[in-house]
Design a protein around this motif. Structure first.
Motif, PDB file in Angstrom:
ATOM      1  N   GLU A 352       0.805  -1.219   0.000  1.00  0.00           N
ATOM      2  CA  GLU A 352       0.000   0.000   0.000  1.00  0.00           C
ATOM      3  C   GLU A 352       0.838   1.269   0.000  1.00  0.00           C
ATOM      4  O   GLU A 352       0.298   2.370   0.023  1.00  0.00           O
ATOM      5  CB  GLU A 352      -0.904   0.005   1.249  1.00  0.00           C
ATOM      6  CG  GLU A 352      -1.907  -1.121   1.333  1.00  0.00           C
ATOM      7  CD  GLU A 352      -3.001  -0.961   0.300  1.00  0.00           C
ATOM      8  OE1 GLU A 352      -3.311   0.192  -0.046  1.00  0.00           O
ATOM      9  OE2 GLU A 352      -3.552  -1.984  -0.168  1.00  0.00           O
ATOM     10  N   TYR A 353       2.204   1.147   0.029  1.00  0.00           N
ATOM     11  CA  TYR A 353       3.064   2.329   0.118  1.00  0.00           C
ATOM     12  C   TYR A 353       2.831   3.281  -1.045  1.00  0.00           C
ATOM     13  O   TYR A 353       2.713   4.495  -0.882  1.00  0.00           O
ATOM     14  CB  TYR A 353       4.532   1.925   0.172  1.00  0.00           C
ATOM     15  CG  TYR A 353       4.967   1.330   1.497  1.00  0.00           C
ATOM     16  CD1 TYR A 353       4.144   1.408   2.611  1.00  0.00           C
ATOM     17  CD2 TYR A 353       6.209   0.686   1.631  1.00  0.00           C
ATOM     18  CE1 TYR A 353       4.521   0.848   3.815  1.00  0.00           C
ATOM     19  CE2 TYR A 353       6.599   0.123   2.835  1.00  0.00           C
ATOM     20  CZ  TYR A 353       5.749   0.212   3.932  1.00  0.00           C
ATOM     21  OH  TYR A 353       6.126  -0.326   5.127  1.00  0.00           O
ATOM     22  N   GLN A 354       2.771   2.714  -2.279  1.00  0.00           N
ATOM     23  CA  GLN A 354       2.648   3.580  -3.455  1.00  0.00           C
ATOM     24  C   GLN A 354       1.319   4.331  -3.443  1.00  0.00           C
ATOM     25  O   GLN A 354       1.269   5.522  -3.733  1.00  0.00           O
ATOM     26  CB  GLN A 354       2.784   2.724  -4.716  1.00  0.00           C
ATOM     27  CG  GLN A 354       2.717   3.544  -6.008  1.00  0.00           C
ATOM     28  CD  GLN A 354       2.927   2.671  -7.236  1.00  0.00           C
ATOM     29  OE1 GLN A 354       3.342   1.524  -7.107  1.00  0.00           O
ATOM     30  NE2 GLN A 354       2.660   3.202  -8.404  1.00  0.00           N
ATOM     31  N   LYS A 355       0.261   3.643  -3.076  1.00  0.00           N
ATOM     32  CA  LYS A 355      -1.056   4.288  -3.041  1.00  0.00           C
ATOM     33  C   LYS A 355      -1.094   5.401  -1.997  1.00  0.00           C
ATOM     34  O   LYS A 355      -1.597   6.511  -2.249  1.00  0.00           O
ATOM     35  CB  LYS A 355      -2.128   3.236  -2.744  1.00  0.00           C
ATOM     36  CG  LYS A 355      -3.532   3.797  -2.646  1.00  0.00           C
ATOM     37  CD  LYS A 355      -4.527   2.693  -2.341  1.00  0.00           C
ATOM     38  CE  LYS A 355      -5.931   3.256  -2.178  1.00  0.00           C
ATOM     39  NZ  LYS A 355      -6.909   2.195  -1.833  1.00  0.00           N
ATOM     40  N   LEU A 356      -0.543   5.138  -0.793  1.00  0.00           N
ATOM     41  CA  LEU A 356      -0.552   6.151   0.263  1.00  0.00           C
ATOM     42  C   LEU A 356       0.336   7.332  -0.108  1.00  0.00           C
ATOM     43  O   LEU A 356       0.010   8.486   0.191  1.00  0.00           O
ATOM     44  CB  LEU A 356      -0.079   5.526   1.583  1.00  0.00           C
ATOM     45  CG  LEU A 356      -1.022   4.479   2.197  1.00  0.00           C
ATOM     46  CD1 LEU A 356      -0.378   3.812   3.390  1.00  0.00           C
ATOM     47  CD2 LEU A 356      -2.335   5.138   2.612  1.00  0.00           C
ATOM     48  N   ALA A 357       1.480   7.060  -0.760  1.00  0.00           N
ATOM     49  CA  ALA A 357       2.349   8.155  -1.196  1.00  0.00           C
ATOM     50  C   ALA A 357       1.636   9.021  -2.220  1.00  0.00           C
ATOM     51  O   ALA A 357       1.748  10.257  -2.206  1.00  0.00           O
ATOM     52  CB  ALA A 357       3.652   7.589  -1.782  1.00  0.00           C
ATOM     53  N   PHE A 358       0.888   8.384  -3.100  1.00  0.00           N
ATOM     54  CA  PHE A 358       0.138   9.151  -4.090  1.00  0.00           C
ATOM     55  C   PHE A 358      -0.945  10.003  -3.426  1.00  0.00           C
ATOM     56  O   PHE A 358      -1.155  11.158  -3.779  1.00  0.00           O
ATOM     57  CB  PHE A 358      -0.471   8.180  -5.100  1.00  0.00           C
ATOM     58  CG  PHE A 358      -1.350   8.846  -6.126  1.00  0.00           C
ATOM     59  CD1 PHE A 358      -0.794   9.566  -7.176  1.00  0.00           C
ATOM     60  CD2 PHE A 358      -2.734   8.757  -6.041  1.00  0.00           C
ATOM     61  CE1 PHE A 358      -1.610  10.180  -8.100  1.00  0.00           C
ATOM     62  CE2 PHE A 358      -3.548   9.373  -6.955  1.00  0.00           C
ATOM     63  CZ  PHE A 358      -2.988  10.091  -8.010  1.00  0.00           C
ATOM     64  N   GLN A 359      -1.631   9.428  -2.417  1.00  0.00           N
ATOM     65  CA  GLN A 359      -2.719  10.169  -1.754  1.00  0.00           C
ATOM     66  C   GLN A 359      -2.192  11.367  -0.970  1.00  0.00           C
ATOM     67  O   GLN A 359      -2.850  12.405  -0.908  1.00  0.00           O
ATOM     68  CB  GLN A 359      -3.484   9.232  -0.805  1.00  0.00           C
ATOM     69  CG  GLN A 359      -4.310   8.179  -1.526  1.00  0.00           C
ATOM     70  CD  GLN A 359      -5.010   7.249  -0.543  1.00  0.00           C
ATOM     71  OE1 GLN A 359      -4.780   7.326   0.645  1.00  0.00           O
ATOM     72  NE2 GLN A 359      -5.844   6.367  -1.072  1.00  0.00           N
TER      73      GLN A 359
END
Length: 1306
Positions: A352-359
């Motif tokens: 989920e790191y990439q999704k949270l970084a994007f958010q």
């Protein structure tokens, strides 16, 4: 009166203001003076500034300016301008120079990336000298920034409702509050004291145990106010310069005697908001660069811009402040303003790191992963400590405390630190090592030990905080009551348990402070505290109280105005020429001065006249009296409306010629023993008898008393003989000097004698010890006998004093002599032991004090007992009852005395010897038919109270009371018991005289062997030890007095287990089912059959299984039997007691035949998983720079997978080479290669499947480099930017390989 202070006038008409400027720019500070010729001096950090390369100072008339160029970081200082005596300070804040953007490399072609453009720093607004109202563009801390046009409206957040119900003592409770770091906040609690007997005591706590009273200081202030009009106490707790560790739960407790109340509230401490000038680009600078900038200047093209680590802490703490402070175009959700992204990332899985970084707008994914890795290392369990110190400890001052920590290595050495400083073993600090445990013991803790303690093992540290709580300060020596005269100095002194303690003084509940007139002075000497009133007035009367945090003491001050008394008046004098005349008087007040007058003219001191004032005695002495000294002399005391007068008579001695032989002659007017001729002298004064004599030749003089010749052998007696008179003097007369003195004069011509009666008066003897006749709640009546000797003068009156037994200070109760020998002393404290003593006063003065009386305690009798009434009466006895008195007082109640008397007589007869402690009494052995009055009195130390009586006499005769049965509610319905249970039925009744009680069952009297019956005056008991079925039935109770009776019935049902059912048969077998039928049991157990339990068993195994429980019918169908098996069945009966002991079994068995059966598989309806397309993350409006690749990202879901089409300005761009469309696990990305100005517009993404479609769009703005270049202020910086652009363009034009071409990396 001090002169008013003149307000200083500023020499400046316009003052310079603090400014902000970019590094490398210039700034101008301007000032205007009131006078054009004023000399102005500029300073930097209190040092004078002169014009030079960096500073330019200009002056034009009354206008002055300071120019600083170019600005560097070292110029951020405090500046000042001085003109005359006026000095104005201002600040210069230097902002960092804007830098080129850092481009984050993409991790792969398929990963979404967000690129940041360089944002020019806005020109800072010049701060105004005066505060301005907040505008819409710059919201204050209490306002929420307005959302963007395309952003959804922010949800309005309502503050939590912290109101609390007003219950108990509080009229206003402290509410929960929020404060930023460094700010102040005040919590207020109010208590209404109108109904309280004692002032309320309040305590403030943090958490459950930390008392904040000992923590008052720089950051915490506890105040208290009292409004005498509304009688409301206001308690305040003020938190000053709040710190983050101040946050938490607090509790406020208030108590007053037996009343108590408390409430809880919360304090939240927030970090300060980011300043308006916050530069987002500073968060993208690497740590190595930050260190260089702090040490000196560095070049932006030194080839090391990629070194160091990126630190995004300032951006990730609060996303809302990040958006407000920057002009970045990556939009972040503002619904959660206080979310810590690192907490979310540390708890999320790596997928989920990439999704949270994007958010949350994180672009440096590598830097993010490095930081997460470092955080997870820090979260590892401590290797040095198995058990660390507790967060905090508390200890009483003077006690000892032991801090314990458990280490992993038993042989390791530890260090103990106090506030960062190492502690070494000593008498107060003891180090212990027991296995893995390490102990630090602190003996005799003081306030200096209140600190932070740490245990260090290698590089690891365990820290705790020690709070030293001061013990409550108690009052060792109480205040003492005082009575003083008006104008006298008053000192109220107490002694506390500890030196240097703070105490609070109150008068009638109002706190005393040092006022302007310094009327009250507070003295502290070690443990002694003194309240000093310089000159007491009538307004100072009242109750004074001293308070500490562990107790209080109160004393009463009485101030009296006393009339001046004359103890000895001046007397008329007759003197001869050249003799001495002395006028003397004595008054009661030593401080009173006075003036002497002769015939209305003030007398002044000179060589012959001497005026003296020693103590209470005033003297006017005239030496060598002359005829002109004759007249009326008056003494007038200052400040009093009376005077003392006497007359001076001049005796002129005429000498006639006589023959040489002249017999002696005594010339006296006071001869004889009458009261008019008696010479009165006060004991202790000088007795001077000046006797004129004549005779020729000069006679000899002899003085005798009681036939004893008086000579100068006695040191107090002086005899002088001069021509014309003889003088007899006794210094310091005593009581034995009283009597008749004979003076004998002789010469050859004869002799003469005279008698002089001298009376010595003195103060009276002290009275005997006074006796206490009676006492009340706050008074007592004291009596004494007159003294045996009145001093030769009649007794004028008496002075009475009292003191507390444990005190040493006596307080006078009257200043004017009291004429009687019985006195009522008032205003005493109930329950406190006192002593009394008396002085006798006559015309001479006051005697010594009498011996003290026996100690006594003022106590009032209690009020009369309440509610005296007759509880019961018979022919020879009566039962009385009453309630305790409403007011008992401060001493214990000794008991009650009960008396009675016959009607028509006054003789009260005690009903019992002594007193009773109970509030009821049965008086026996009375005569039937007597009419008696009864009374009850409460007794305490003060004696009996007023009696409680009845309105009328009571006739001793039993009153018939109609019989009445009080059948309990549970017996009004059938009483059900099991066989073998015990029955104990208690039925109360009433009736007088004692009624006759009979029990019967079904109309027949009960036999003792059947059931036991016990009767009393008030109830009857039916007891059956072990019940049987025969005990069931109806029981009748009859209560009878003479011809009057009352009856009641009780139904008893004894139940047992039922019998088995009858005739269980198999009536039919079909398929897998068997039909059964049976009859009810013959014996139902004396209660209703509740149902049947049906069981089945396979004949192969004979294991029984229950088919139905509590089945109500007598026929049933047993389903779901297995084909090919034989079954037998049985049935149990069920009633209120339980299952029957034996079942009823079937005689035959049932066989389940095998038959052909066709299997029909179940049908299931398939679930429809289809879902219309829906965008879970929309497109976001963007602004990009021409020539740099850009991406637009969104996410969509739908079943089946939807078809995605991209549009620009509603035109399909799917087949255009400039655009690249990517789709990965629902994340849609549109990559625009080297966009130009024509690529700006509205981009739309459309997703379509069989269930529907969804559309999302955004706006894209493309900007040129000129927007950035125009902001650069120097030519050198423009050159740097052009060089960077050329390098970037060259690299983009010549890609290294096909992989770079396809990936689009710049």
């Amino acid at each position: 009166m001090p002169e008013p202070v003149k307000k200083a006038v500023s020499a400046f008409a316009k003052k310079p203001k603090s400014q902000e400027a970019e590094e490398g720019s210039s700034v101008v500070f301007e000032a205007e003076t009131e006078k054009p010729d004023a000399k102005v001096k500029w300073q930097c950090n209190a040092k004078d500034i002169a014009s030079g390369n960096q500073y330019a100072i200009a002056a034009n008339g009354n206008k002055h300016s300071l120019t600083i160029k170019p600005i560097s970081k070292e110029d951020a200082n405090v500046y000042a301008v001085i003109a005359g005596s006026s000095k104005v300070k201002f600040d210069l804040m230097v902002l960092p120079k804007p830098e080129a953007p850092a481009v984050a490399p993409a991790d792969g072609p398929g990963e979404p990336s967000v690129e940041l453009e360089p944002v020019p720093a806005d020109k800072p607004a010049e701060p105004s000298a005066e505060p301005t109202a907040p505008s819409e563009a710059a919201p204050t801390l209490d306002q929420t920034p307005a959302p963007a046009n395309n952003a959804p409206p922010a949800e309005e957040v309502q503050p939590p409702d912290t109101r609390q119900d007003l219950t108990g003592l509080f009229t206003e409770k402290p509410n929960s509050g929020e404060v930023t770091v460094g700010a102040n906040i005040t919590f207020v609690a109010k208590v209404n004291a109108e109904s309280l007997l004692k002032k309320p005591t309040i305590k403030w706590f943090k958490g459950k145990w930390m008392d904040l009273a000992s923590k008052s200081g720089k950051h915490l202030q506890l105040t208290e106010k009292y409004d005498r009009n509304s009688k409301v106490y206001t308690f305040e707790m003020q938190v000053i310069e709040a710190k983050p560790n101040f946050a938490g739960a607090y509790r406020c407790e208030v108590s007053s005697r037996d009343k108590f109340d408390s409430c809880n509230f919360e304090l939240a401490v927030h970090e300060a908001h980011a300043p308006e000038g916050f530069d987002i680009r500073s968060a993208f600078r690497r740590t190595s660069e930050a260190k260089k900038r702090s040490g000196g200047h560095s070049s932006s093209i030194d080839g090391k811009e990629d070194s160091g680590e990126l630190d995004f802490t300032s951006l990730l703490k609060k996303s809302s402040s990040f958006l407000k402070a920057s002009t970045r175009n990556v939009q972040v959700s503002t619904s959660e303003t206080d979310v810590d992204v690192w907490d979310i990332l540390s708890a999320a899985p790596p997928s989920e790191y990439q999704k949270l970084a994007f958010q949350h707008g994180i672009t440096d994914l590598r830097g993010m992963l490095k930081r997460l890795k470092k955080m997870k290392k820090e979260e590892k369990k401590s290797e040095a400590f198995l058990k660390k110190l507790d967060p905090a400890y508390q200890v009483q001052k003077g006690h000892k405390i032991k801090l314990a920590v458990e280490v992993a290595n038993a042989d390791v050495d530890v260090k103990w630190l106090k506030n960062g400083q190492e502690i070494h073993p000593s008498g107060r600090y003891i180090f212990e090592s027991v296995g893995n445990m390490r102990y630090l013991t602190i003996n005799h803790c003081s306030l200096a030990d209140d600190a932070a303690y740490s245990c260090v093992v290698g590089e690891e540290k365990s820290t705790t905080e020690l709070f030293v709580k001061e013990p409550p300060i108690t009052i060792v020596k109480n205040l003492e009551d005082q009575m003083v005269m008006k104008g006298e100095r008053v000192e109220l002194e107490c002694e506390v348990s500890e030196e240097g303690a703070n105490v609070k003084w109150e008068k009638d509940g109002v706190e005393l402070t040092r006022d302007e007139s310094f009327k009250y002075r507070f003295k502290k000497d070690g443990c002694k505290h003194t309240l000093i009133i310089n000159e007491a007035t009538k307004e100072d009367c009242g109750h004074y109280k001293v308070k500490t945090n562990g107790g209080e003491s109160m004393a009463e001050l009485l101030v009296e105005e006393k009339d001046l008394e004359v103890y000895q008046s001046i007397a008329d004098l007759t003197v001869k020429a050249k003799d001495q005349a002395v006028f003397k008087c004595e008054v009661s007040d030593e401080t009173v001065k006075g003036t002497w007058f002769k015939n209305g003219v003030e007398v002044k001191s000179d060589a012959r006249i001497n005026i003296s004032h020693i103590g209470r005695i005033h003297k006017l002495t005239i030496d060598e009296v002359k005829p002109e000294d004759e007249g009326d002399y008056t003494f007038v005391p200052d400040g009093h409306a009376f005077n003392l007068s006497a007359k001076l008579n001049f005796l002129e001695v005429k000498i006639d010629y006589v023959p040489r032989q002249d017999p002696p002659k005594i010339h006296l007017d006071c001869m004889g023993r009458t009261s008019d001729t008696t010479i009165v002298v006060v004991a202790g004064n000088k007795l001077r008898l000046d006797v004129p004599i004549t005779g020729d030749p000069a006679p000899t003089v002899i003085w005798t008393k009681s036939d004893k010749v008086l000579t100068e052998a006695d040191g107090r007696v002086h005899v002088e003989t001069t021509k014309g008179h003889c003088v007899f003097v006794i210094e310091g007369t005593e009581r034995q000097d009283e009597g008749i003195y004979h003076v004998i004069v002789r010469n050859p011509a004869g002799e003469d004698t005279a008698e002089i009666n001298v009376k010595v008066v003195d103060v009276p003897d002290p009275p005997k010890a006074p006796k206490i006749l009676s006492m009340g709640e706050d008074f007592c009546v004291v009596q004494w006998d007159p003294p045996l000797f009145d001093g030769g003068q009649p007794i004028i009156g008496y002075v009475i004093e009292r003191k507390k037994t444990k005190s040493y200070r006596w307080m006078r109760l009257n200043f004017d002599p009291y004429p009687n020998t019985t006195y009522e002393a008032k205003r005493m404290i109930e329950g406190v032991a006192y002593e009394m003593r008396v002085y006798a006063v006559n015309g001479i003065g006051m005697s010594r004090h009498s011996p003290a009386s026996q100690p006594f305690v003022p106590v009032a009798p209690t009020s009369e007992p309440l509610g005296l009434c007759v509880d019961d009466i018979s022919d020879t006895s009566i039962s009385l009852k009453w309630r305790p008195p409403e007011r008992i007082g401060s001493v214990e109640l000794e008991g009650y005395g009960v008396e009675y008397c016959k009607e028509g007589t006054d003789e009260w007869i005690p009903a019992l010897q002594g007193l009773t402690d109970r509030t009821s009494l049965i008086i026996k052995d009375l005569t039937t038919g007597d009419k008696l009055q009864f009374r009850v009195r409460a007794h305490n130390m003060a004696g009996p109270s007023a009696p409680a009586t009845m309105a009328q006499a009571i006739t001793i005769r039993e009153i018939m009371q109609r019989p009445k049965i009080w059948l309990p509610r549970n017996l009004r319905q059938t009483l059900i018991k099991k066989v073998g249970d015990t029955v104990n039925i208690v039925i109360p009744f009433q009736g007088k005289p004692r009624p006759k009680v009979t029990w019967s069952k079904d109309g027949e009297p009960l036999e003792p062997t059947f059931a036991s019956v016990r009767n009393s005056d008030q109830d009857t008991i039916l007891f059956i030890r072990k019940t049987e079925r025969k005990h069931s039935g109806k029981y009748d109770l009859n209560v009878q007095i003479e011809n009057v009776e009352d009856t009641a019935s009780v139904t008893l049902q004894i139940v047992d287990l039922p019998g088995p059912p009858l005739k269980l048969t198999i009536t039919e077998v079909w398929g897998f089912n068997v039909a059964l039928e049976w009859k009810p049991p013959k014996d139902n157990g004396n209660c209703e059959i509740l149902g049947y339990n049906i069981q089945k068993a396979d004949k192969k195994t004979m294991e029984w299984y229950t088919v139905y429980e509590q089945y109500r019918r007598t026929h049933s169908v047993v389903p779901d039997l297995i084909m090919g098996n034989d079954y037998v069945f049985r049935v149990y009966s069920i009633n209120l007691v339980g299952l029957s002991e034996d079942p009823c079994d079937t005689i035959d068995s049932a066989h389940i035949n095998k038959t052909g059966i066709s299997y029909k598989p179940p049908t299931h309806k398939d679930h429809d998983f289809t879902e219309a397309p829906k965008f879970t993350h929309p497109l976001v409006n963007r602004s990009i720079i021409a020539g740099y690749n850009a991406t637009l990202s969104c996410s969509v879901r739908g079943i089946p997978k939807p078809k995605v089409t991209w549009f620009k300005n509603k035109m399909d761009i799917s087949n255009e080479a400039k655009f690249r469309m990517l789709s990965r696990q629902g994340v849609l990305t549109l990559e625009i290669r080297k966009p130009c100005l024509f690529d700006g517009g509205v981009y739309t993404c459309k997703a379509v499947n069989d269930s529907g479609e969804d559309v999302v769009e955004c706006k894209l703005e493309v900007r040129l480099w000129s927007i950035i270049v125009s902001k650069w202020t120097t030519a050198s910086e423009c050159a740097i930017m052009i060089a960077v652009a050329v390098v970037v363009f060259t690299k983009r034009k010549k890609p290294a390989n096909d992989t770079e071409k396809s990936s689009g990396m710049g």
